[in-house]
Design a protein around this motif. Structure first.
Motif, PDB file in Angstrom:
ATOM      1  N   ASP A 122     -21.937 -38.514 -15.627  1.00 31.14           N
ATOM      2  CA  ASP A 122     -22.711 -37.236 -16.183  1.00 31.14           C
ATOM      3  C   ASP A 122     -23.295 -36.230 -15.187  1.00 31.14           C
ATOM      4  O   ASP A 122     -23.773 -35.353 -15.464  1.00 31.14           O
ATOM      5  N   TYR A 123     -23.159 -36.703 -13.920  1.00 36.64           N
ATOM      6  CA  TYR A 123     -23.835 -35.784 -12.693  1.00 36.64           C
ATOM      7  C   TYR A 123     -22.752 -34.895 -12.413  1.00 36.64           C
ATOM      8  O   TYR A 123     -23.282 -33.761 -11.735  1.00 36.64           O
ATOM      9  N   VAL A 124     -21.308 -34.944 -12.303  1.00 39.98           N
ATOM     10  CA  VAL A 124     -20.680 -34.001 -11.812  1.00 39.98           C
ATOM     11  C   VAL A 124     -19.918 -33.335 -13.034  1.00 39.98           C
ATOM     12  O   VAL A 124     -20.161 -33.739 -14.199  1.00 39.98           O
ATOM     13  N   ASP A 125     -19.177 -32.344 -13.002  1.00 35.51           N
ATOM     14  CA  ASP A 125     -18.593 -31.467 -13.972  1.00 35.51           C
ATOM     15  C   ASP A 125     -17.737 -32.018 -14.516  1.00 35.51           C
ATOM     16  O   ASP A 125     -17.188 -31.636 -15.572  1.00 35.51           O
ATOM     17  N   ILE A 126     -16.923 -32.831 -13.893  1.00 33.92           N
ATOM     18  CA  ILE A 126     -15.475 -33.332 -14.365  1.00 33.92           C
ATOM     19  C   ILE A 126     -15.800 -34.925 -13.881  1.00 33.92           C
ATOM     20  O   ILE A 126     -15.652 -35.300 -12.548  1.00 33.92           O
ATOM     21  N   ASN A 127     -15.648 -35.561 -14.895  1.00 31.55           N
ATOM     22  CA  ASN A 127     -15.718 -37.180 -14.765  1.00 31.55           C
ATOM     23  C   ASN A 127     -14.459 -37.815 -14.275  1.00 31.55           C
ATOM     24  O   ASN A 127     -13.500 -38.548 -15.218  1.00 31.55           O
ATOM     25  N   ASP A 128     -14.121 -37.472 -13.164  1.00 22.33           N
ATOM     26  CA  ASP A 128     -12.779 -38.012 -12.774  1.00 22.33           C
ATOM     27  C   ASP A 128     -12.621 -37.783 -11.100  1.00 22.33           C
ATOM     28  O   ASP A 128     -13.465 -36.893 -10.628  1.00 22.33           O
ATOM     29  N   ALA A 129     -12.191 -38.682 -10.472  1.00 24.24           N
ATOM     30  CA  ALA A 129     -12.186 -38.567  -8.873  1.00 24.24           C
ATOM     31  C   ALA A 129     -10.795 -38.726  -8.470  1.00 24.24           C
ATOM     32  O   ALA A 129      -9.834 -39.086  -8.979  1.00 24.24           O
ATOM     33  N   GLU A 130     -10.755 -38.128  -7.221  1.00 22.86           N
ATOM     34  CA  GLU A 130      -9.134 -38.266  -6.600  1.00 22.86           C
ATOM     35  C   GLU A 130      -9.433 -38.290  -5.139  1.00 22.86           C
ATOM     36  O   GLU A 130     -10.449 -37.684  -4.451  1.00 22.86           O
ATOM     37  N   GLU A 131      -8.648 -39.097  -4.345  1.00 22.06           N
ATOM     38  CA  GLU A 131      -8.677 -39.454  -2.859  1.00 22.06           C
ATOM     39  C   GLU A 131      -7.488 -38.281  -2.511  1.00 22.06           C
ATOM     40  O   GLU A 131      -6.383 -38.286  -3.051  1.00 22.06           O
ATOM     41  N   VAL A 132      -7.925 -37.679  -1.299  1.00 21.31           N
ATOM     42  CA  VAL A 132      -7.001 -36.482  -0.682  1.00 21.31           C
ATOM     43  C   VAL A 132      -6.889 -37.088   0.718  1.00 21.31           C
ATOM     44  O   VAL A 132      -7.810 -36.846   1.401  1.00 21.31           O
ATOM     45  N   SER A 133      -5.423 -37.424   0.966  1.00 21.33           N
ATOM     46  CA  SER A 133      -5.295 -37.986   2.333  1.00 21.33           C
ATOM     47  C   SER A 133      -4.698 -36.677   3.212  1.00 21.33           C
ATOM     48  O   SER A 133      -3.646 -36.152   2.846  1.00 21.33           O
TER      49      SER A 133
ATOM     50  N   ILE B 215     -11.728 -23.885   1.471  1.00 18.08           N
ATOM     51  CA  ILE B 215     -11.861 -24.336   0.288  1.00 18.08           C
ATOM     52  C   ILE B 215     -13.090 -25.419   0.249  1.00 18.08           C
ATOM     53  O   ILE B 215     -13.739 -25.136  -0.886  1.00 18.08           O
ATOM     54  N   LEU B 216     -13.304 -26.034   1.306  1.00 23.29           N
ATOM     55  CA  LEU B 216     -14.672 -26.750   1.380  1.00 23.29           C
ATOM     56  C   LEU B 216     -15.815 -25.716   1.028  1.00 23.29           C
ATOM     57  O   LEU B 216     -16.816 -26.189   0.201  1.00 23.29           O
ATOM     58  N   ASN B 217     -16.018 -24.848   1.980  1.00 25.28           N
ATOM     59  CA  ASN B 217     -16.965 -23.767   1.975  1.00 25.28           C
ATOM     60  C   ASN B 217     -17.254 -23.288   0.454  1.00 25.28           C
ATOM     61  O   ASN B 217     -18.349 -22.707   0.031  1.00 25.28           O
ATOM     62  N   SER B 218     -15.978 -22.978  -0.115  1.00 25.44           N
ATOM     63  CA  SER B 218     -16.112 -22.343  -1.609  1.00 25.44           C
ATOM     64  C   SER B 218     -16.520 -23.473  -2.699  1.00 25.44           C
ATOM     65  O   SER B 218     -16.982 -23.003  -3.732  1.00 25.44           O
ATOM     66  N   ASN B 219     -16.450 -24.698  -2.272  1.00 29.07           N
ATOM     67  CA  ASN B 219     -16.740 -25.706  -3.673  1.00 29.07           C
ATOM     68  C   ASN B 219     -17.744 -26.619  -3.351  1.00 29.07           C
ATOM     69  O   ASN B 219     -18.408 -27.191  -4.381  1.00 29.07           O
ATOM     70  N   TYR B 220     -18.455 -26.497  -2.098  1.00 28.42           N
ATOM     71  CA  TYR B 220     -19.375 -27.671  -1.642  1.00 28.42           C
ATOM     72  C   TYR B 220     -20.540 -27.697  -2.685  1.00 28.42           C
ATOM     73  O   TYR B 220     -21.483 -28.591  -2.746  1.00 28.42           O
ATOM     74  N   ASN B 221     -20.996 -26.368  -2.969  1.00 30.00           N
ATOM     75  CA  ASN B 221     -22.152 -26.441  -3.805  1.00 30.00           C
ATOM     76  C   ASN B 221     -22.031 -26.286  -5.279  1.00 30.00           C
ATOM     77  O   ASN B 221     -23.029 -25.724  -5.971  1.00 30.00           O
ATOM     78  N   LYS B 222     -21.003 -26.405  -5.802  1.00 36.15           N
ATOM     79  CA  LYS B 222     -20.572 -26.546  -7.282  1.00 36.15           C
ATOM     80  C   LYS B 222     -21.092 -27.952  -7.620  1.00 36.15           C
ATOM     81  O   LYS B 222     -21.477 -28.766  -6.846  1.00 36.15           O
ATOM     82  N   ARG B 223     -20.954 -28.158  -8.916  1.00 36.01           N
ATOM     83  CA  ARG B 223     -21.462 -29.613  -9.378  1.00 36.01           C
ATOM     84  C   ARG B 223     -20.206 -30.548  -9.320  1.00 36.01           C
ATOM     85  O   ARG B 223     -19.681 -31.040 -10.189  1.00 36.01           O
ATOM     86  N   LYS B 224     -20.312 -31.146  -7.968  1.00 37.18           N
ATOM     87  CA  LYS B 224     -19.224 -31.973  -7.571  1.00 37.18           C
ATOM     88  C   LYS B 224     -19.886 -32.945  -6.473  1.00 37.18           C
ATOM     89  O   LYS B 224     -20.694 -32.456  -5.988  1.00 37.18           O
ATOM     90  N   ILE B 225     -19.001 -34.002  -6.117  1.00 39.64           N
ATOM     91  CA  ILE B 225     -19.525 -34.611  -5.029  1.00 39.64           C
ATOM     92  C   ILE B 225     -18.304 -34.851  -4.163  1.00 39.64           C
ATOM     93  O   ILE B 225     -17.122 -35.289  -4.512  1.00 39.64           O
ATOM     94  N   ILE B 226     -18.474 -34.362  -3.025  1.00 42.79           N
ATOM     95  CA  ILE B 226     -17.227 -34.434  -1.922  1.00 42.79           C
ATOM     96  C   ILE B 226     -17.708 -35.303  -0.840  1.00 42.79           C
ATOM     97  O   ILE B 226     -18.852 -35.608  -0.281  1.00 42.79           O
ATOM     98  N   ILE B 227     -16.843 -36.158  -0.526  1.00 44.43           N
ATOM     99  CA  ILE B 227     -17.036 -37.640   0.348  1.00 44.43           C
ATOM    100  C   ILE B 227     -16.141 -37.484   1.397  1.00 44.43           C
ATOM    101  O   ILE B 227     -14.786 -37.307   1.048  1.00 44.43           O
ATOM    102  N   ILE B 228     -16.317 -37.703   2.646  1.00 47.82           N
ATOM    103  CA  ILE B 228     -15.600 -37.834   3.652  1.00 47.82           C
ATOM    104  C   ILE B 228     -15.666 -38.915   4.415  1.00 47.82           C
ATOM    105  O   ILE B 228     -16.861 -39.195   4.905  1.00 47.82           O
TER     106      ILE B 228
END
Length: 266
Positions: A100-111, A153-166
């Motif tokens: 409920d904290y992110v805009d879309i309740n789904d996750a994906e790993e990006v290699s 792309i990172l700079n365009s999305n990091y302050n949206k309602r998402k969680i980015i993990i590296i």
């Protein structure tokens, strides 16, 4: 969304500044959270520093108790570790508790080894709420245009309602940002520091997976002390290989004794 946040102040204001205030907040868990694994227990089991454990607990407290009247904090994490199991467990907690904290309740790993078209990343950000980057060393086979587009792309999305993990070593992440530490710190505003297991911890993990006679445990501990750090392997790989070796040989591996000069040229 926020770009720079005094998280300590937010946390104090939200949960209170005393130990008892924090514990009260932790027990104020929604009914639907009770069937999920206890995030405090999971975090305590992770191979990360004590400071990182405290930080992660604060983050999940904030997420669970968040409502729209509170400041939205972008929890973008840089996990400094090559331990894929540690990253996986942290990501799993976010998928369970941050729906409920992110805009879309789904996750994906990006290699970055497998993502050949960097433009596909735009679609991933459009469809996912939690994006996990792995295979950062894969950037070494990419051209500069790929790297520039990735940063854009990172700079365009990091302050949206998402969680980015590296999840990678600090050196690899710094290489991604071309040593632009300010941009790196702005995007990945929370740092989790991985640690190595002790030889005693490794022994306990091995014993939990394969049968070891008590009389062999000292020999196994000695073997671990002499091989783990010199193996060059990440911990999950080392542990898996060691357990397979013990099972296959039905016994403790033995180090070959170093040969003397006379023996070498005999």
């Amino acid at each position: 969304m926020n770009k720079s946040v005094d998280f300590e102040k937010i946390y104090d204001d939200f949960f209170g500044k005393t130990e008892s205030d924090i514990k009260t907040a932790e027990t104020n868990v929604k009914e639907e959270e009770k069937d999920k694994p206890n995030y405090n227990e999971v975090i305590d089991s992770l191979l990360i520093s004590e400071e990182s454990k405290t930080l992660l607990k604060k983050i999940f407290n904030y997420i669970i108790n968040y409502d729209e009247n509170k400041l939205y904090v972008n929890f973008n994490l840089e996990i400094d570790t090559d331990n894929k199991d540690t990253v996986k467990k942290i990501v799993n907690l976010f998928t369970l508790y941050a729906k409920d904290y992110v805009d879309i309740n789904d996750a994906e790993e990006v290699s970055l080894y497998k993502l050949d078209s960097i433009n596909d990343l735009n679609e991933i950000f459009a469809k996912k709420g939690i994006i996990v980057f792995s295979g950062i060393k894969g950037l070494r086979i990419r051209d500069n245009e790929y790297k520039k587009k990735l940063l854009y792309i990172l700079n365009s999305n990091y302050n949206k309602r998402k969680i980015i993990i590296i999840g990678s070593s600090k050196e690899d992440v710094t290489e991604l940002f071309n040593n632009d530490i300010s941009l790196q710190d702005e995007i990945f505003n929370f740092k989790i520091l991985g640690i190595l297991p002790t030889s005693e911890q490794i022994l306990l993990d091995v014993v939990s997976k394969v049968s070891i006679d008590d009389k062999d445990k000292d020999s196994l501990l000695d073997y671990i002390e002499k091989t783990y750090l010199n193996s060059g392997l990440d911990y999950p790989t080392y542990l898996n290989n060691l357990c397979k070796m013990i099972s296959f040989n039905n016994g403790i591996p033995v180090l070959e004794k170093a040969k003397s000069t006379e023996e070498v040229f005999k």
